[in-house]
Design an enzyme around this catalytic site. Structure first.
Site, mmCIF file in Angstrom:
data_model
loop_
_atom_site.group_PDB
_atom_site.id
_atom_site.type_symbol
_atom_site.label_atom_id
_atom_site.label_comp_id
_atom_site.label_asym_id
_atom_site.label_seq_id
_atom_site.Cartn_x
_atom_site.Cartn_y
_atom_site.Cartn_z
ATOM 1 N N ASP A 141 3.781 0.970 1.338
ATOM 2 C CA ASP A 141 2.927 2.138 1.126
ATOM 3 C C ASP A 141 3.762 3.341 0.723
ATOM 4 O O ASP A 141 3.368 4.492 0.945
ATOM 5 C CB ASP A 141 2.121 2.442 2.402
ATOM 6 C CG ASP A 141 0.988 3.418 2.159
ATOM 7 O OD1 ASP A 141 0.548 4.072 3.128
ATOM 8 O OD2 ASP A 141 0.554 3.556 0.999
ATOM 9 N N LYS A 144 5.231 4.023 -5.422
ATOM 10 C CA LYS A 144 4.656 2.813 -6.033
ATOM 11 C C LYS A 144 5.635 2.124 -6.976
ATOM 12 O O LYS A 144 5.598 0.919 -7.112
ATOM 13 C CB LYS A 144 3.348 3.174 -6.746
ATOM 14 C CG LYS A 144 2.368 3.970 -5.870
ATOM 15 C CD LYS A 144 2.247 3.414 -4.446
ATOM 16 C CE LYS A 144 1.690 4.446 -3.476
ATOM 17 N NZ LYS A 144 1.844 4.042 -2.049
ATOM 18 N N ASP A 169 -0.466 -1.333 -0.319
ATOM 19 C CA ASP A 169 -1.526 -0.352 -0.518
ATOM 20 C C ASP A 169 -1.483 0.159 -1.956
ATOM 21 O O ASP A 169 -0.450 0.065 -2.630
ATOM 22 C CB ASP A 169 -1.356 0.824 0.456
ATOM 23 C CG ASP A 169 -2.559 1.771 0.438
ATOM 24 O OD1 ASP A 169 -2.375 2.961 0.753
ATOM 25 O OD2 ASP A 169 -3.673 1.311 0.113
ATOM 26 N N ASN A 170 -2.605 0.683 -2.439
ATOM 27 C CA ASN A 170 -2.666 1.427 -3.712
ATOM 28 C C ASN A 170 -2.342 0.619 -4.962
ATOM 29 O O ASN A 170 -1.800 1.164 -5.941
ATOM 30 C CB ASN A 170 -1.713 2.631 -3.676
ATOM 31 C CG ASN A 170 -1.868 3.464 -2.456
ATOM 32 O OD1 ASN A 170 -0.953 3.568 -1.640
ATOM 33 N ND2 ASN A 170 -3.038 4.062 -2.293
ATOM 34 N N GLU A 199 -8.476 6.098 -0.188
ATOM 35 C CA GLU A 199 -8.815 6.718 1.093
ATOM 36 C C GLU A 199 -9.706 7.954 0.925
ATOM 37 O O GLU A 199 -9.454 8.811 0.084
ATOM 38 C CB GLU A 199 -7.541 7.093 1.891
ATOM 39 C CG GLU A 199 -6.473 7.827 1.122
ATOM 40 C CD GLU A 199 -5.463 6.899 0.489
ATOM 41 O OE1 GLU A 199 -5.773 5.733 0.212
ATOM 42 O OE2 GLU A 199 -4.340 7.343 0.256
HETATM 43 C C1 LIG Z 1 5.555 11.998 -1.915
HETATM 44 N N1 LIG Z 1 5.340 10.700 -1.347
HETATM 45 C C2 LIG Z 1 5.825 10.244 -0.192
HETATM 46 N N2 LIG Z 1 5.395 8.993 0.014
HETATM 47 C C3 LIG Z 1 4.648 8.657 -1.040
HETATM 48 C C4 LIG Z 1 4.030 7.315 -1.224
HETATM 49 N N3 LIG Z 1 2.580 7.300 -1.238
HETATM 50 C C5 LIG Z 1 1.893 7.651 -2.326
HETATM 51 O O1 LIG Z 1 2.484 8.067 -3.309
HETATM 52 C C6 LIG Z 1 0.391 7.565 -2.313
HETATM 53 C C7 LIG Z 1 -0.324 8.328 -3.238
HETATM 54 C C8 LIG Z 1 -1.737 8.303 -3.250
HETATM 55 C C9 LIG Z 1 -2.486 9.114 -4.227
HETATM 56 C C10 LIG Z 1 -2.049 10.404 -4.575
HETATM 57 C C11 LIG Z 1 -2.754 11.162 -5.483
HETATM 58 C C12 LIG Z 1 -3.916 10.654 -6.061
HETATM 59 F F1 LIG Z 1 -4.624 11.401 -6.939
HETATM 60 C C13 LIG Z 1 -4.358 9.380 -5.748
HETATM 61 C C14 LIG Z 1 -3.653 8.616 -4.834
HETATM 62 C C15 LIG Z 1 -2.438 7.509 -2.322
HETATM 63 C C16 LIG Z 1 -1.714 6.742 -1.408
HETATM 64 O O2 LIG Z 1 -2.359 5.949 -0.506
HETATM 65 C C17 LIG Z 1 -0.310 6.749 -1.395
HETATM 66 O O3 LIG Z 1 0.340 5.949 -0.496
HETATM 67 C C18 LIG Z 1 4.573 9.725 -1.906
HETATM 68 MG MG LIG Z 2 -1.068 4.520 0.325
#
Ligand SMILES: Cn1cnc(CNC(=O)c2cc(-c3ccc(F)cc3)cc(O)c2O)c1
Ligand SMILES: [Mg+2]
Length: 214
Positions: A141, A144, A169-170, A199
Protein backbone atom coordinates in the site's frame (compact mmCIF):
# COMPACT_ATOMS: atom_id res chain seq x y z
CA UNK A 1 -6.41 21.98 14.31
CA UNK A 2 -3.03 20.33 13.78
CA UNK A 3 -0.96 21.50 10.84
CA UNK A 4 -0.99 18.31 8.76
CA UNK A 5 -3.76 15.90 7.77
CA UNK A 6 -2.14 13.02 9.70
CA UNK A 7 -1.98 15.25 12.81
CA UNK A 8 -5.67 16.09 12.43
CA UNK A 9 -6.47 12.38 12.11
CA UNK A 10 -4.46 11.62 15.28
CA UNK A 11 -6.26 14.45 17.12
CA UNK A 12 -9.61 12.98 16.06
CA UNK A 13 -8.57 9.51 17.28
CA UNK A 14 -7.43 10.88 20.66
CA UNK A 15 -10.63 12.85 21.14
CA UNK A 16 -13.21 10.39 19.75
CA UNK A 17 -11.83 6.81 19.88
CA UNK A 18 -11.80 4.63 22.99
CA UNK A 19 -8.22 4.01 24.14
CA UNK A 20 -7.28 0.32 23.74
CA UNK A 21 -10.20 -0.36 21.39
CA UNK A 22 -8.84 -1.02 17.89
CA UNK A 23 -12.28 -1.14 16.28
CA UNK A 24 -13.21 2.27 17.62
CA UNK A 25 -9.95 3.70 16.25
CA UNK A 26 -10.73 2.23 12.81
CA UNK A 27 -14.33 3.49 12.90
CA UNK A 28 -13.27 6.96 14.09
CA UNK A 29 -10.80 7.35 11.23
CA UNK A 30 -13.35 6.09 8.69
CA UNK A 31 -16.00 8.54 9.96
CA UNK A 32 -13.55 11.45 9.89
CA UNK A 33 -12.19 10.67 6.42
CA UNK A 34 -15.62 10.05 4.93
CA UNK A 35 -17.30 13.16 6.38
CA UNK A 36 -14.56 15.70 7.22
CA UNK A 37 -11.51 15.22 5.03
CA UNK A 38 -10.50 12.44 2.66
CA UNK A 39 -7.27 10.55 3.41
CA UNK A 40 -5.56 7.61 1.75
CA UNK A 41 -6.42 4.88 4.27
CA UNK A 42 -7.46 1.58 2.69
CA UNK A 43 -10.86 2.44 4.18
CA UNK A 44 -13.94 0.49 5.28
CA UNK A 45 -15.00 -1.11 1.97
CA UNK A 46 -11.59 -2.41 0.84
CA UNK A 47 -10.73 -2.94 4.53
CA UNK A 48 -13.44 -5.59 4.73
CA UNK A 49 -11.82 -7.47 1.84
CA UNK A 50 -8.42 -7.19 3.56
CA UNK A 51 -9.96 -8.42 6.85
CA UNK A 52 -11.35 -11.54 5.16
CA UNK A 53 -7.96 -12.40 3.66
CA UNK A 54 -6.14 -11.84 7.01
CA UNK A 55 -8.69 -14.06 8.79
CA UNK A 56 -8.36 -16.76 6.10
CA UNK A 57 -4.53 -16.75 6.10
CA UNK A 58 -4.01 -16.27 9.88
CA UNK A 59 -0.45 -15.07 9.20
CA UNK A 60 2.28 -15.69 11.78
CA UNK A 61 4.55 -13.21 9.97
CA UNK A 62 3.01 -10.34 8.02
CA UNK A 63 4.54 -7.34 6.25
CA UNK A 64 2.81 -4.06 5.36
CA UNK A 65 4.50 -1.64 2.97
CA UNK A 66 3.13 1.86 3.52
CA UNK A 67 1.89 2.58 7.05
CA UNK A 68 0.62 6.14 6.54
CA UNK A 69 -1.39 6.93 9.74
CA UNK A 70 -1.55 3.32 10.91
CA UNK A 71 -5.19 2.68 9.96
CA UNK A 72 -4.56 -0.67 8.22
CA UNK A 73 -1.87 -1.66 10.75
CA UNK A 74 -4.49 -1.30 13.53
CA UNK A 75 -7.12 -3.06 11.42
CA UNK A 76 -4.81 -5.99 10.65
CA UNK A 77 -3.27 -6.26 14.14
CA UNK A 78 -6.73 -6.54 15.73
CA UNK A 79 -7.27 -9.75 13.69
CA UNK A 80 -3.88 -11.41 14.21
CA UNK A 81 -3.65 -14.65 16.23
CA UNK A 82 -1.54 -14.51 19.44
CA UNK A 83 2.26 -14.36 18.99
CA UNK A 84 1.88 -13.20 15.37
CA UNK A 85 3.70 -10.09 14.19
CA UNK A 86 2.91 -7.34 11.72
CA UNK A 87 5.98 -5.50 10.49
CA UNK A 88 4.87 -2.24 8.90
CA UNK A 89 7.25 -0.03 6.93
CA UNK A 90 6.89 3.71 6.34
CA UNK A 91 9.30 5.90 4.36
CA UNK A 92 7.93 9.23 5.62
CA UNK A 93 9.03 10.06 9.21
CA UNK A 94 6.08 12.43 9.75
CA UNK A 95 3.60 9.65 8.90
CA UNK A 96 5.58 7.15 11.00
CA UNK A 97 5.47 9.41 14.07
CA UNK A 98 1.68 9.74 13.78
CA UNK A 99 1.20 6.03 13.09
CA UNK A 100 3.13 5.06 16.24
CA UNK A 101 0.68 7.09 18.32
CA UNK A 102 -2.41 5.73 16.54
CA UNK A 103 -1.12 2.15 16.99
CA UNK A 104 -0.43 2.83 20.69
CA UNK A 105 -3.87 4.42 21.22
CA UNK A 106 -5.49 1.32 19.70
CA UNK A 107 -3.52 -0.87 22.13
CA UNK A 108 -2.00 -3.10 19.44
CA UNK A 109 1.63 -2.03 19.83
CA UNK A 110 2.66 -5.51 21.05
CA UNK A 111 1.62 -7.01 17.69
CA UNK A 112 3.09 -4.31 15.46
CA UNK A 113 6.69 -3.40 14.65
CA UNK A 114 6.93 -0.11 12.77
CA UNK A 115 10.14 0.47 10.80
CA UNK A 116 11.07 3.72 9.07
CA UNK A 117 12.97 4.11 5.84
CA UNK A 118 13.05 3.11 2.19
CA UNK A 119 11.63 -0.34 1.43
CA UNK A 120 14.51 -1.01 -0.98
CA UNK A 121 16.99 -0.63 1.87
CA UNK A 122 15.02 -2.60 4.45
CA UNK A 123 13.83 -5.61 2.43
CA UNK A 124 17.34 -7.13 2.02
CA UNK A 125 17.90 -6.79 5.79
CA UNK A 126 14.59 -8.20 7.04
CA UNK A 127 15.59 -11.86 7.47
CA UNK A 128 18.60 -11.03 9.61
CA UNK A 129 17.04 -8.12 11.51
CA UNK A 130 13.88 -10.03 12.47
CA UNK A 131 14.98 -13.67 12.43
CA UNK A 132 12.46 -14.35 9.68
CA UNK A 133 12.36 -17.18 7.17
CA UNK A 134 9.51 -15.76 5.03
CA UNK A 135 6.28 -13.75 5.14
CA UNK A 136 2.92 -15.52 5.08
CA UNK A 137 1.14 -12.36 3.94
CA UNK A 138 2.32 -9.01 2.49
CA UNK A 139 0.04 -5.94 2.12
CA UNK A 140 1.33 -3.51 -0.51
CA UNK A 141 0.00 0.00 0.00
CA UNK A 142 3.01 2.26 -0.51
CA UNK A 143 4.14 4.12 -3.62
CA UNK A 144 2.47 2.41 -6.54
CA UNK A 145 5.60 2.42 -8.69
CA UNK A 146 7.41 0.52 -5.94
CA UNK A 147 5.01 -2.46 -5.90
CA UNK A 148 6.79 -4.29 -8.71
CA UNK A 149 10.44 -3.63 -7.83
CA UNK A 150 9.79 -4.45 -4.17
CA UNK A 151 7.97 -7.67 -5.10
CA UNK A 152 10.92 -8.76 -7.23
CA UNK A 153 13.28 -7.82 -4.39
CA UNK A 154 11.25 -9.90 -1.90
CA UNK A 155 11.48 -12.85 -4.30
CA UNK A 156 15.24 -12.41 -4.68
CA UNK A 157 15.73 -12.09 -0.89
CA UNK A 158 13.82 -15.34 -0.30
CA UNK A 159 11.13 -13.58 1.73
CA UNK A 160 8.34 -15.37 -0.19
CA UNK A 161 7.67 -19.10 0.13
CA UNK A 162 5.27 -21.35 -1.78
CA UNK A 163 1.86 -20.14 -0.64
CA UNK A 164 2.89 -16.65 0.49
CA UNK A 165 0.15 -14.20 -0.38
CA UNK A 166 0.53 -10.65 -1.72
CA UNK A 167 -2.41 -8.27 -1.27
CA UNK A 168 -2.09 -5.01 -3.21
CA UNK A 169 -4.24 -1.91 -2.67
CA UNK A 170 -5.05 0.64 -5.41
CA UNK A 171 -4.38 -1.57 -8.42
CA UNK A 172 -6.90 0.57 -10.38
CA UNK A 173 -6.71 3.97 -8.65
CA UNK A 174 -4.04 5.39 -8.62
CA UNK A 175 -3.10 2.09 -10.31
CA UNK A 176 -0.09 -0.18 -10.47
CA UNK A 177 -0.18 -1.36 -14.10
CA UNK A 178 3.32 -2.85 -14.28
CA UNK A 179 2.70 -4.80 -11.03
CA UNK A 180 -0.69 -6.09 -12.28
CA UNK A 181 0.81 -7.21 -15.58
CA UNK A 182 3.57 -9.03 -13.72
CA UNK A 183 1.50 -10.98 -11.17
CA UNK A 184 -1.26 -11.73 -13.70
CA UNK A 185 1.19 -12.80 -16.42
CA UNK A 186 3.70 -14.74 -14.34
CA UNK A 187 3.38 -18.54 -13.99
CA UNK A 188 4.78 -18.07 -10.47
CA UNK A 189 1.61 -16.31 -9.25
CA UNK A 190 -2.08 -17.17 -9.06
CA UNK A 191 -3.84 -13.78 -9.06
CA UNK A 192 -7.40 -12.67 -8.26
CA UNK A 193 -8.98 -9.21 -8.47
CA UNK A 194 -11.46 -8.00 -5.82
CA UNK A 195 -13.48 -5.14 -7.31
CA UNK A 196 -14.24 -2.30 -4.92
CA UNK A 197 -14.01 1.50 -4.72
CA UNK A 198 -11.41 4.07 -3.84
CA UNK A 199 -11.70 4.68 -0.10
CA UNK A 200 -14.66 6.90 0.86
CA UNK A 201 -15.62 7.49 -2.81
CA UNK A 202 -17.59 5.92 -5.68
CA UNK A 203 -14.51 5.80 -7.91
CA UNK A 204 -13.61 2.27 -9.02
CA UNK A 205 -10.60 0.69 -7.35
CA UNK A 206 -9.71 -2.80 -6.24
CA UNK A 207 -7.43 -5.16 -4.41
CA UNK A 208 -5.33 -7.82 -6.15
CA UNK A 209 -4.64 -11.00 -4.19
CA UNK A 210 -1.71 -13.01 -5.58
CA UNK A 211 -0.48 -16.36 -4.27
CA UNK A 212 3.24 -17.01 -4.83
CA UNK A 213 3.66 -20.52 -6.25
CA UNK A 214 7.43 -20.72 -5.68
C1 LIG B 1 2.88 10.25 -0.18
N1 LIG B 1 2.61 8.86 0.01
C2 LIG B 1 2.97 8.12 1.06
N2 LIG B 1 2.53 6.86 0.90
C3 LIG B 1 1.90 6.82 -0.27
C4 LIG B 1 1.31 5.58 -0.85
N3 LIG B 1 -0.13 5.59 -1.02
C5 LIG B 1 -0.70 6.22 -2.05
O1 LIG B 1 -0.01 6.86 -2.83
C6 LIG B 1 -2.19 6.16 -2.21
C7 LIG B 1 -2.81 7.15 -2.99
C8 LIG B 1 -4.21 7.16 -3.15
C9 LIG B 1 -4.86 8.20 -3.96
C10 LIG B 1 -4.40 9.53 -3.93
C11 LIG B 1 -5.01 10.50 -4.69
C12 LIG B 1 -6.10 10.18 -5.49
F1 LIG B 1 -6.71 11.14 -6.22
C13 LIG B 1 -6.56 8.88 -5.55
C14 LIG B 1 -5.95 7.90 -4.79
C15 LIG B 1 -5.00 6.17 -2.53
C16 LIG B 1 -4.38 5.19 -1.77
O2 LIG B 1 -5.11 4.21 -1.16
C17 LIG B 1 -2.98 5.16 -1.61
O3 LIG B 1 -2.42 4.15 -0.87
C18 LIG B 1 1.91 8.07 -0.85
MG1 LIG C 1 -3.90 2.59 -0.59
Amino acid sequence: YGSTRPERILAEVKSKATRGDARSVVDTIDQYCRHQEWAMNVGDEKGTILDSIVCEVKPRAMLELGTYCGYSAVRIASLLPPNSRLITMEFNPVFAAIARQVIAWAGVEDKVVLIEGPSGDWIPKMKKEFGLTSFDLVFLDHWKDCYLPDTKLMEECGLLRTGSILVADNVICPGAPDYLEYVRGSPRYESKYFRSHLEYTRVEDGIEKSVFLG
